[in-house]
Scaffold this active site. Structure first.
Site, PDB file in Angstrom:
ATOM      1  N   ARG A  76       0.848  -1.197   0.000  1.00 24.75           N
ATOM      2  CA  ARG A  76       0.000   0.000   0.000  1.00 24.75           C
ATOM      3  C   ARG A  76       0.875   1.236   0.000  1.00 24.75           C
ATOM      4  O   ARG A  76       1.765   1.368   0.837  1.00 24.75           O
ATOM      5  CB  ARG A  76      -0.876   0.011   1.259  1.00 24.75           C
ATOM      6  N   ARG A  92       0.013   9.536   8.898  1.00 26.69           N
ATOM      7  CA  ARG A  92      -1.220   8.866   9.314  1.00 26.69           C
ATOM      8  C   ARG A  92      -1.255   8.703  10.831  1.00 26.69           C
ATOM      9  O   ARG A  92      -2.302   8.866  11.459  1.00 26.69           O
ATOM     10  CB  ARG A  92      -1.349   7.500   8.616  1.00 26.69           C
TER      11      ARG A  92
HETATM   12  P1  AMP Z   1      -7.637   3.293   6.109  1.00 20.11           P
HETATM   13  O1  AMP Z   1      -7.584   2.153   5.161  1.00 20.11           O
HETATM   14  O2  AMP Z   1      -8.885   3.255   6.969  1.00 20.11           O
HETATM   15  O3  AMP Z   1      -6.393   3.442   6.940  1.00 20.11           O
HETATM   16  O4  AMP Z   1      -7.789   4.627   5.237  1.00 20.11           O
HETATM   17  C1  AMP Z   1      -6.827   4.974   4.257  1.00 20.11           C
HETATM   18  C2  AMP Z   1      -6.893   6.483   3.998  1.00 20.11           C
HETATM   19  O5  AMP Z   1      -8.204   6.838   3.526  1.00 20.11           O
HETATM   20  C3  AMP Z   1      -6.678   7.376   5.219  1.00 20.11           C
HETATM   21  O6  AMP Z   1      -5.296   7.575   5.497  1.00 20.11           O
HETATM   22  C4  AMP Z   1      -7.369   8.655   4.756  1.00 20.11           C
HETATM   23  O7  AMP Z   1      -6.600   9.356   3.800  1.00 20.11           O
HETATM   24  C5  AMP Z   1      -8.598   8.115   4.048  1.00 20.11           C
HETATM   25  N1  AMP Z   1      -9.728   7.903   4.999  1.00 20.11           N
HETATM   26  C6  AMP Z   1     -10.315   6.715   5.290  1.00 20.11           C
HETATM   27  N2  AMP Z   1     -11.321   6.871   6.166  1.00 20.11           N
HETATM   28  C7  AMP Z   1     -11.367   8.211   6.436  1.00 20.11           C
HETATM   29  C8  AMP Z   1     -12.169   9.012   7.305  1.00 20.11           C
HETATM   30  N3  AMP Z   1     -13.124   8.474   8.056  1.00 20.11           N
HETATM   31  N4  AMP Z   1     -11.923  10.346   7.313  1.00 20.11           N
HETATM   32  C9  AMP Z   1     -10.978  10.901   6.554  1.00 20.11           C
HETATM   33  N5  AMP Z   1     -10.160  10.207   5.737  1.00 20.11           N
HETATM   34  C10 AMP Z   1     -10.347   8.873   5.676  1.00 20.11           C
END
Ligand code: AMP
Length: 190
Positions: free
Chosen positions: A134, A145
């Site tokens: 990723r 993050r």
């Molecule tokens: P994740 O797979 O949940 O770690 O999400 C990957 C990326 O998607 C995050 O680092 C954000 O850029 C975006 N993202 C996912 N969910 C959210 C959320 N609830 N609010 C804002 N950005 C999000």
């Protein structure tokens, strides 16, 4: 019908535990990260808007994220229960989610927060990077993050804690043991 939020920093095991919870309880899974990845992969207008933001490791603005979530909820009016994974990540998102659930005569019943220390998170993500590759698992983006999590997302916890909906679960250990702890929370409260 129960609705659950699974909460935790990047690498806490939300995705792994979500899969197990879905097969046991039949939740409709809503992962905003997966949805955003689908949009960027398919180069949709939304995908084009969020690609750079996601690749930097920053959070996508609330208005975009909340609108996408609402759309997903509306697609699943018959859901037995929802499992929200990676949402909410800000207090504004938590408030919007409560409103949407309330408007449908429902509520968020449980928020399960997986507690994992930062060192363990970094090790897990390094392993995931080797397998899934990723783009946002690279070190600089990962730092962003983690900063977003500890700067913005963590404030969602007191929001739920005040309302007595938060359950903290130790997210370090065997996957099945962590799963058993989560199930105990859900089964006790049903
Ligand atoms: P994740 O797979 O949940 O770690 O999400 C990957 C990326 O998607 C995050 O680092 C954000 O850029 C975006 N993202 C996912 N969910 C959210 C959320 N609830 N609010 C804002 N950005 C999000």
């Amino acid at each position: 019908m129960i609705n659950l939020v699974i909460f935790g920093p990047p690498g806490a095991g939300k995705g792994t535990q979500s899969e197990k919870l879905i097969s046991k309880y039949g939740f409709v899974h809503i992962s905003t990260g997966d949805l955003f990845r689908w949009h960027t992969k398919n180069d949709t207008p939304l995908g084009k808007r969020v690609k750079e933001i996601m690749n930097s490791g920053a959070l996508v603005p609330d208005e975009i994220t909340i609108a996408m979530l609402k759309e997903e909820l509306d697609k699943n009016p018959q859901a037995k229960g929802f499992l929200f994974d990676g949402f909410p990540r800000t207090v504004a998102q938590a408030e919007a989610l409560d409103k949407f659930m309330h408007d449908n005569g429902s509520a968020i019943h449980f928020v399960v927060a997986l507690d994992v220390n930062e060192q363990e998170l970094r090790e897990r993500i390094a392993k995931r990077k080797a397998i899934e590759n990723r783009a946002d698992d690279e070190e600089e983006k990962l730092n962003k993050r983690i900063t977003e999590y500890f700067g913005k997302t963590i404030h969602v916890l007191p929001y739920y804690e005040k309302q007595g909906r938060l359950a903290r679960v130790n997210g370090v250990g065997k996957i099945d043991d962590i799963f058993t702890s989560i199930c105990a929370v859900l089964d006790k409260g049903r």
